[in-house]
Design a protein around this motif. Structure first.
Motif, PDB file in Angstrom:
ATOM      1  N   ARG A  10      14.442 -13.198   6.893  1.00 56.70           N
ATOM      2  CA  ARG A  10      15.642 -12.583   7.467  1.00 56.70           C
ATOM      3  C   ARG A  10      15.373 -11.262   8.183  1.00 56.70           C
ATOM      4  O   ARG A  10      14.516 -10.484   7.765  1.00 56.70           O
ATOM      5  CB  ARG A  10      16.704 -12.354   6.385  1.00 56.70           C
ATOM      6  CG  ARG A  10      16.343 -11.286   5.364  1.00 56.70           C
ATOM      7  CD  ARG A  10      17.300 -11.324   4.190  1.00 56.70           C
ATOM      8  NE  ARG A  10      16.988 -10.318   3.190  1.00 56.70           N
ATOM      9  CZ  ARG A  10      15.926 -10.340   2.390  1.00 56.70           C
ATOM     10  NH1 ARG A  10      15.030 -11.311   2.483  1.00 56.70           N
ATOM     11  NH2 ARG A  10      15.731  -9.375   1.513  1.00 56.70           N
ATOM     12  N   ALA A  11      16.123 -11.081   9.262  1.00 55.36           N
ATOM     13  CA  ALA A  11      16.179  -9.778   9.928  1.00 55.36           C
ATOM     14  C   ALA A  11      17.663  -9.447   9.950  1.00 55.36           C
ATOM     15  O   ALA A  11      18.467 -10.188  10.523  1.00 55.36           O
ATOM     16  CB  ALA A  11      15.615  -9.863  11.331  1.00 55.36           C
ATOM     17  N   ASP A  48      20.196 -16.147   9.293  1.00 58.73           N
ATOM     18  CA  ASP A  48      18.793 -16.317   8.878  1.00 58.73           C
ATOM     19  C   ASP A  48      18.552 -17.564   8.044  1.00 58.73           C
ATOM     20  O   ASP A  48      17.487 -18.168   8.112  1.00 58.73           O
ATOM     21  CB  ASP A  48      18.272 -15.053   8.170  1.00 58.73           C
ATOM     22  CG  ASP A  48      19.067 -14.634   6.949  1.00 58.73           C
ATOM     23  OD1 ASP A  48      18.772 -15.108   5.859  1.00 58.73           O
ATOM     24  OD2 ASP A  48      19.994 -13.807   7.084  1.00 58.73           O
ATOM     25  N   LEU A  49      19.567 -17.977   7.253  1.00 53.00           N
ATOM     26  CA  LEU A  49      19.362 -19.148   6.386  1.00 53.00           C
ATOM     27  C   LEU A  49      19.548 -20.463   7.148  1.00 53.00           C
ATOM     28  O   LEU A  49      19.438 -21.542   6.578  1.00 53.00           O
ATOM     29  CB  LEU A  49      20.298 -19.087   5.174  1.00 53.00           C
ATOM     30  CG  LEU A  49      19.930 -18.004   4.137  1.00 53.00           C
ATOM     31  CD1 LEU A  49      20.950 -17.960   3.002  1.00 53.00           C
ATOM     32  CD2 LEU A  49      18.530 -18.221   3.562  1.00 53.00           C
ATOM     33  N   ILE A  83      14.851 -16.694  16.978  1.00 53.49           N
ATOM     34  CA  ILE A  83      15.795 -17.646  17.567  1.00 53.49           C
ATOM     35  C   ILE A  83      17.213 -17.072  17.504  1.00 53.49           C
ATOM     36  O   ILE A  83      17.605 -16.505  16.481  1.00 53.49           O
ATOM     37  CB  ILE A  83      15.779 -18.980  16.754  1.00 53.49           C
ATOM     38  CG1 ILE A  83      14.358 -19.432  16.444  1.00 53.49           C
ATOM     39  CG2 ILE A  83      16.628 -20.052  17.422  1.00 53.49           C
ATOM     40  CD1 ILE A  83      13.618 -20.112  17.526  1.00 53.49           C
ATOM     41  N   ASP A  84      17.973 -17.289  18.572  1.00 56.02           N
ATOM     42  CA  ASP A  84      19.391 -16.912  18.575  1.00 56.02           C
ATOM     43  C   ASP A  84      20.229 -18.021  17.969  1.00 56.02           C
ATOM     44  O   ASP A  84      20.073 -19.182  18.352  1.00 56.02           O
ATOM     45  CB  ASP A  84      19.877 -16.717  20.024  1.00 56.02           C
ATOM     46  CG  ASP A  84      19.699 -15.284  20.481  1.00 56.02           C
ATOM     47  OD1 ASP A  84      19.570 -14.389  19.622  1.00 56.02           O
ATOM     48  OD2 ASP A  84      19.677 -15.077  21.711  1.00 56.02           O
ATOM     49  N   ASP A  85      21.118 -17.678  17.059  1.00 58.43           N
ATOM     50  CA  ASP A  85      22.078 -18.651  16.542  1.00 58.43           C
ATOM     51  C   ASP A  85      23.282 -18.628  17.481  1.00 58.43           C
ATOM     52  O   ASP A  85      23.860 -17.566  17.719  1.00 58.43           O
ATOM     53  CB  ASP A  85      22.517 -18.258  15.130  1.00 58.43           C
ATOM     54  CG  ASP A  85      23.614 -19.172  14.620  1.00 58.43           C
ATOM     55  OD1 ASP A  85      23.303 -20.150  13.938  1.00 58.43           O
ATOM     56  OD2 ASP A  85      24.792 -18.905  14.934  1.00 58.43           O
ATOM     57  N   GLY A 102      12.373 -16.004  12.774  1.00 62.22           N
ATOM     58  CA  GLY A 102      13.651 -15.943  12.069  1.00 62.22           C
ATOM     59  C   GLY A 102      14.786 -16.209  13.030  1.00 62.22           C
ATOM     60  O   GLY A 102      14.571 -16.363  14.243  1.00 62.22           O
ATOM     61  N   LYS A 103      15.990 -16.278  12.472  1.00 66.00           N
ATOM     62  CA  LYS A 103      17.171 -16.548  13.303  1.00 66.00           C
ATOM     63  C   LYS A 103      18.159 -15.403  13.162  1.00 66.00           C
ATOM     64  O   LYS A 103      18.445 -14.964  12.045  1.00 66.00           O
ATOM     65  CB  LYS A 103      17.793 -17.879  12.855  1.00 66.00           C
ATOM     66  CG  LYS A 103      18.895 -18.351  13.770  1.00 66.00           C
ATOM     67  CD  LYS A 103      19.348 -19.762  13.415  1.00 66.00           C
ATOM     68  CE  LYS A 103      18.748 -20.765  14.347  1.00 66.00           C
ATOM     69  NZ  LYS A 103      19.326 -22.111  14.231  1.00 66.00           N
TER      70      LYS A 103
END
Ligand code: ATP
Ligand SMILES: O=C(O)C[C@@H](O)[C@H](O)C(=O)CO
Length: 325
Positions: free
Chosen positions: A17-18, A121-122, A89-91, A63-64
């Motif tokens: 996670r970020a 992140d998850l 990655i962009d969600d 991460g996302k």
């Protein structure tokens, strides 16, 4: 054991996670009485990436993050810190950044109030993890919290399998955040599965207890169990009492905590990991790497943030020199 002998593009890639840390500006009081907070990048693997980049390692991140203002803040801040964010990655499905409000009641009484509903992140998916990226790194650090839910859990398994196929060392940072999990039994199952496949495992004594599904475990039993599997190095942290590094050949090294003017306790573990890995990657012995780790943590606990406060090599070496006199 972690030197970048194959001269890969990255010394280290962290996965997980970020997020956003909102740290109480008026500290030494309960959060109910805090009116202002400062914003920083947060989340253990993001903090470790920032810390390692500041020390001069070539660092990437997987991460996302949400495709919103918070996601852009995280992306730009990490990039500015020298972390490669090409595989962040962009969600685009409206998920959010995790928020951590930190309460600093006193240097000894700190807590974190987490907002982690529907966090981006998850939702990192296995197919979003690129084999080429992992193959370009000497080591991959995975955070335990990324195992807490699917599909991020499967993304971790995928990343580790790419690491194995490409001779990238795997570091497992247990990073246990209880509220992210459904039950301690579930955590124990996934922690054991990943720890057995990792080359290096780092965690606090309490986190190893979670891994083992018991209370009051002891280090010798923990390491003899883990050394039946893949790990070559196990690091067990005991807060201000210091830490121990155990190697497969039976050696034990103790890291003593450095004296510090403590402002808050969080951030210690992330700065410790960043400097420990930096030192090993630069070819230092384990005993020396423990000094770098402990000094780095002592510096971060004396400052307001976890990520921005990460020290430089010169600051770490100065503290070591001052306190060994
Ligand atoms: N109060 C302190 N003063 C100086 N050094 C400290 C202090 N607390 C922790 N450290 C250093 O940081 C290292 C890691 O701390 P700890 O065992 O609390 O890890 P952690 O729980 O992962 O940290 P965090 O609070 O960031 O989650 C310790 O081994 C020690 O060297
Ligand atoms: O790990 C988190 O999600 C919170 C962190 O960002 C915070 O800075 C901290 O607790 C560091 O250990």
């Amino acid at each position: 054991m972690l030197q970048n002998e194959k001269q890969r593009k990255f010394d280290l890639i962290t996965l997980g996670r970020a997020c956003i840390d909102l740290n109480a500006v008026e500290y030494n009081r309960p959060m109910e009485e805090t009116l202002t907070f400062s914003k920083y990048v947060g989340g253990s693997p993001a903090n470790i990436a920032i810390g390692a980049a500041k020390l001069g390692l070539q660092v990437g991140f997987i991460g996302k993050v949400p495709a919103d203002q918070h996601g852009r803040f995280i992306r730009h801040s990490m990039k500015k810190s020298g972390v490669d964010v090409s595989n962040m990655i962009d969600d685009t499905e409206g998920r959010k950044a995790g928020l951590a409000f930190t309460e600093i009641k006193s240097p000894e009484e700190c807590s974190i109030l987490m907002y982690r509903e529907n966090v981006a992140d998850l939702y990192l998916r296995p197919e979003e993890v690129e084999e080429k990226y992992i193959a370009a790194a000497s080591a991959l650090l995975v955070s335990g919290t990324a195992l807490a839910a699917s599909p991020s859990r499967e993304a971790v398994f995928k990343a580790i399998s790419y690491a194995r196929d490409n001779d990238t060392k795997v570091i497992f940072e247990l990073d246990y955040r209880g509220y992210t999990w459904k039950s301690p039994q579930e955590t124990s199952i996934y922690y054991s599965a990943i720890a057995e496949q990792a080359d290096v495992v780092i965690g606090t004594r309490d986190e190893f207890d979670v891994l083992e599904g018991k209370e009051g475990g002891n280090n010798e039993a923990t390491v003899s169990q883990l050394f039946r599997y893949r790990p070559e190095l196990v690091v067990i942290k005991h807060g201000v009492q210091g830490s121990y590094a155990y190697t497969r050949d039976g050696k034990v090294h103790r890291g003593l905590a450095y004296k510090s003017k403590v402002l808050k306790t969080f951030g210690a573990g992330d700065s410790y990991a960043a400097a420990f890995l930096y030192a090993l990657m630069r070819g230092k012995e384990i005993a020396e790497a423990l000094k770098y780790a402990s000094a780095s943590a002592a510096i971060v606990v004396s400052k307001h943030s976890s990520s921005e406060a990460m020290p430089t090599v010169a600051e770490i070496e100065q503290l070591i020199a001052e306190q060994s006199q």
